[in-house]
Scaffold this active site. Structure first.
Site: not given
Ligand SMILES: *Cc1c(COP(=O)(O)O)cnc(C)c1O
Length: 379
Positions: A46, A100, A172, A197
């Site tokens: 963890r 997001y 992000d 992603k």
């Molecule tokens: C999918 C996504 C997230 C969240 O990510 P998870 O892995 O689903 O928690 C955050 N920011 C962007 C731009 C995303 O496409």
């Protein structure tokens, strides 16, 4: 090492453990005590410090050009730990207005409940930033490429403003990936990813990542340790495996997305295309200046309105109607029915997210097959 070489070799343990070329999965919750003292130094899964976590963190740092990197259980675990590590009750955050959906909910519901306030600005209009500033403003939050309109906001102005006022900058960078853009090189403090992603890229893992200075990432890790959003060692293994082909995949997705965007922009059944690699897009000049490629995401409005968008999705045979992005399969969605269903209609209209908007995550299929599929469905 060049970027391509870093993807393969950076962060890998030296010497190789047992000579293994692929780092084995350390499927153990705990490790024999090795005389370490503090809570955050004890070896325990963890606490994100197994050999799988260490190798991935070091590879991510090398790819983003930062001192340190950290993987997390999801993109939202990365985003929530980073924000909670920086902001407390009474603090204030400035954020770009298009985010997001999960991040928007975190800011407006959960952080608000903890006494953190947020002001949304249009990060394309730096002249509006000063009016949002408060004595307790601590940070500025943006995305490298926004979803679903693929905006590239004035990132340089965000960094300059934040520096002038002592704010921490968060970005992000999920849609850009370090292949196309490395935000730390433009001055951002903490780079966040949904590794679900492109970084993993195979639609089979949920994971997240944080990259930044050693002190900044250590600060985030302390929050992550307490909130418990660590990535499982087996998911670490899959993410490490996926990462090795990141550049090959993203280069292909850049090329295919540009070809599809160009094709759609010339199509009589298409009213408008949003892709930062097209000269008509508002973010084109910035993408040209800052990015290696414009990415694998695009969106468009068919000429016949929301009904045509719905019929287009239903008529596709190869591209699949599904949320998420960045995998080998081409996915399409209507944001009003998925990612932005929770955003009130008037707010959606203000942001330019119409009922007719179709979002596409380009996969790794042959561009000819995708164009045929789109052509048939548009027909
Ligand atoms: C999918 C996504 C997230 C969240 O990510 P998870 O892995 O689903 O928690 C955050 N920011 C962007 C731009 C995303 O496409």
């Amino acid at each position: 090492m060049r970027f391509s070489t870093k993807l393969i070799h950076a962060g890998e343990p030296e010497p190789r453990i047992g000579g293994a070329l692929a780092l084995p999965i350390f499927q153990t919750s705990t490790f024999e005590h090795a005389g370490r003292s503090g809570y955050h130094e004890v070896k325990y899964a963890r606490l994100s410090n197994t050999p799988n976590h260490d190798a991935l963190g070091a590879k991510l740092a090398a790819l983003e050009g930062t001192e340190a990197g950290l993987v997390t259980a999801s993109g939202m675990a990365a985003i929530s730990a980073a924000l909670l590590a920086t902001l407390g009750a009474g603090d204030h955050l400035i954020a770009h207005e298009s985010l997001y959906g999960g991040t928007h909910g975190l800011l407006t519901q959960d952080l608000a409940a903890l006494g953190v306030e947020v002001t949304f600005v249009d990060a394309n209009r730096p002249e509006t930033f000063a009016a949002a500033l408060r004595p307790k403003t601590r940070a500025f939050y943006v995305e490298a490429i926004t979803n679903p309109l693929l905006q590239v906001v004035d990132l340089d102005a965000v960094v300059a403003f934040a520096r002038a006022h002592g704010l921490t900058t968060f970005i992000d960078s999920t849609l850009a990936t370090p292949v196309n853009f490395r935000p730390a090189e433009r001055g951002f403090d903490l780079v966040l990813h949904s590794a679900t992603k492109y970084l993993n890229g195979h639609t089979d893992v949920v994971a997240g990542a944080v990259a930044g200075s050693a002190a900044g990432v250590a600060n985030v890790k302390k929050k992550l340790d307490h909130f418990g959003g660590s990535l499982d060692p087996h998911a670490c293994f899959l993410l490490a495996r996926g990462l090795k082909t990141l550049e090959l995949r993203v280069e292909r997705q850049n090329r295919t997305a540009l070809a599809v965007a160009e094709h759609l922009s010339r199509h009589a059944a298409v009213a408008e295309v949003f892709y930062p690699g097209l000269p008509g897009h508002a973010g084109y000049a910035r993408a040209e200046a800052w990015f290696r490629g414009a990415g694998g995401m695009l969106s468009f409005r068919p000429a016949g309105g929301a009904g045509a968008a719905e019929r287009f999705l239903a008529a596709l045979r190869l591209a699949t109607s599904a949320p998420s992005l960045g995998g080998p399969e081409t996915l399409v969605t209507r944001p009003v029915t998925t990612s932005h269903a929770g955003v009130p209609a008037d707010e959606r209209a203000r942001l330019g997210i119409g009922d007719d908007l179709v979002r596409v995550s380009i996969g790794l299929e042959a561009v000819e097959d995708l164009l045929e599929d789109f052509e048939r469905a548009l027909g």
